[in-house]
Every structure is written in structure tokens, then in C-alpha cells.
Design a protein around this motif. Structure first.
Motif, PDB file in Angstrom:
ATOM      1  N   ALA A 118       2.610  54.550  42.977  1.00 37.07           N
ATOM      2  CA  ALA A 118       1.678  53.471  42.623  1.00 37.07           C
ATOM      3  C   ALA A 118       1.843  52.305  43.605  1.00 37.07           C
ATOM      4  N   GLN A 119       3.082  52.004  43.965  1.00 41.19           N
ATOM      5  CA  GLN A 119       3.324  50.921  44.938  1.00 41.19           C
ATOM      6  C   GLN A 119       2.752  51.288  46.308  1.00 41.19           C
ATOM      7  N   ILE A 120       2.922  52.557  46.709  1.00 42.77           N
ATOM      8  CA  ILE A 120       2.375  53.023  47.990  1.00 42.77           C
ATOM      9  C   ILE A 120       0.853  52.916  47.970  1.00 42.77           C
ATOM     10  N   ASP A 121       0.229  53.315  46.872  1.00 43.17           N
ATOM     11  CA  ASP A 121      -1.230  53.231  46.754  1.00 43.17           C
ATOM     12  C   ASP A 121      -1.682  51.778  46.857  1.00 43.17           C
ATOM     13  N   ALA A 122      -0.939  50.867  46.233  1.00 44.35           N
ATOM     14  CA  ALA A 122      -1.304  49.439  46.283  1.00 44.35           C
ATOM     15  C   ALA A 122      -1.185  48.910  47.707  1.00 44.35           C
ATOM     16  N   LEU A 123      -0.104  49.304  48.411  1.00 47.34           N
ATOM     17  CA  LEU A 123       0.077  48.854  49.795  1.00 47.34           C
ATOM     18  C   LEU A 123      -1.005  49.418  50.709  1.00 47.34           C
ATOM     19  N   GLU A 124      -1.392  50.687  50.505  1.00 47.39           N
ATOM     20  CA  GLU A 124      -2.460  51.278  51.309  1.00 47.39           C
ATOM     21  C   GLU A 124      -3.773  50.568  51.070  1.00 47.39           C
TER      22      GLU A 124
END
Length: 190
Positions: free
Chosen positions: A27-33
Motif C-alpha cells: 500500500a505504501q509502494i502504491d501511494a509512492l508510485e
């Protein structure tokens, strides 16, 4: 067997916790992307801002250049030529007998060569010569130089001073520094 069941249950609980952490990280990776895509969509600043800054930087040197002073060329004056004087007839005169005795002329001649006579050798040594003698004749030993000058001052003639130097030191008698030191001794002993 009960232990095995407990062991598998603990493994299952750890697996569930690891899956939850993995889901959070995804979820954090998706937010950063998403944030990166959003930043990519923002247009870059227009070049006009950069041009205005460059214009302001260039303005000041132009002002300084405007203050340059132009020098006028120097004109050289023509050389002054003096008129020639007519030659006067040469009248032979009788040679005059000098008023000074010859011995005084010899003393004056020595003073012209070696310099004014001194009572203490130290008076005849300039600061630069003091460093030169100390470095090249006395091996950087100021105490040895002072002691030697005191002993040389106590002697009665130039020949005694040269004899003292030759017995106590092994200096190169052809060196300029040694010759200069002898001139200093001449001022003391004449």
C-alpha cells in the motif's frame, strides 16, 4: 502431538502477521508510485524565469564597463640639445705639494677600500652580513661567532687575527664570504 499443533498455529500466526506487513508495504509502494506520477504530471517552470535571472546578472557588469576611463597617449618631448662651447686654452700649472703627509693618504686610501675604521668588529658587520657569516662561516652557531669576535677584538693586528682564524677554523679561503670577512677585519685593524 499437541506440541506440533501449537507449533503450526504459531507458524500460522507469524505468517498472517508477515502477510499484513507485506500488504501495508505494498500500500505504501502504491501511494509512492501515485505521488511520483502526480509529480511527473506537474509542468516544469517556464524558461522565462531563468532568462529574467540571467538578465539581472548581466546588467551589473554592463554598468561597470560604462565607467571605464580612457587614457590619453603620452607624447614624448624632443631631446634638448645644448650649444657647443668653444674650447678654452689649457694653461699648465705647477704641481702642488700635498698638504697631507703621504702616510695619511695611505690611511685614507685604506678607508676608501675597506670602509671607516672601527674599534669593535661588531660595528663593521651589518645585519645581513651577521646572518651570512653565522650561516656560512660559523655553521649557524651564534654563540661561537660572538665568542670569536670578542677574541679577535682583543688581538693587536690584522696578521694576528688571520693567524687566529687559520688555527681555529678550516674555512675555504677562496670563498667570497671569507674574503668579505677579511675586509671586516681590516676595518678593525687597518
Amino acid at each position: 502431538m499437541e506440541e506440533l499443533i501449537k507449533y503450526f498455529e504459531s507458524l500460522e500466526a507469524r505468517l498472517d502477521a508477515a502477510e499484513e506487513r507485506l500488504a501495508e508495504q505494498e500500500a505504501q509502494i502504491d501511494a509512492l508510485e501515485a505521488e511520483l506520477e502526480e509529480l511527473k504530471s506537474i509542468p516544469l517552470p517556464e524558461p522565462q524565469v531563468v532568462e529574467k535571472v540571467v538578465e539581472k546578472i548581466v546588467e551589473k557588469p554592463v554598468e561597470v564597463i560604462k565607467e571605464v576611463v580612457v587614457e590619453k597617449p603620452v607624447v614624448a618631448a624632443a631631446p634638448i640639445v645644448e650649444p657647443e662651447k668653444p674650447e678654452e686654452p689649457v694653461i699648465e700649472e705647477k704641481p702642488e705639494i700635498p698638504e697631507k703627509p703621504i702616510i695619511e693618504e695611505v690611511v685614507d686610501h685604506k678607508a676608501a677600500i675597506y670602509g671607516k675604521a672601527v674599534d669593535d668588529i661588531r660595528q663593521a658587520i651589518s645585519l645581513g652580513d651577521r646572518f651570512l657569516y653565522q650561516r656560512e662561516l660559523f655553521g649557524q652557531n651564534a654563540e661561537l661567532m660572538q665568542r670569536t669576535l670578542t677574541e679577535l677584538n682583543a688581538l693587536h693586528s690584522f696578521d694576528e687575527a688571520v693567524a687566529y682564524i687559520s688555527t681555529h677554523f678550516h674555512w675555504d679561503t677562496e670563498s667570497n664570504t671569507y674574503q668579505q670577512f677579511l675586509v671586516t677585519l681590516h676595518r678593525r685593524f687597518g
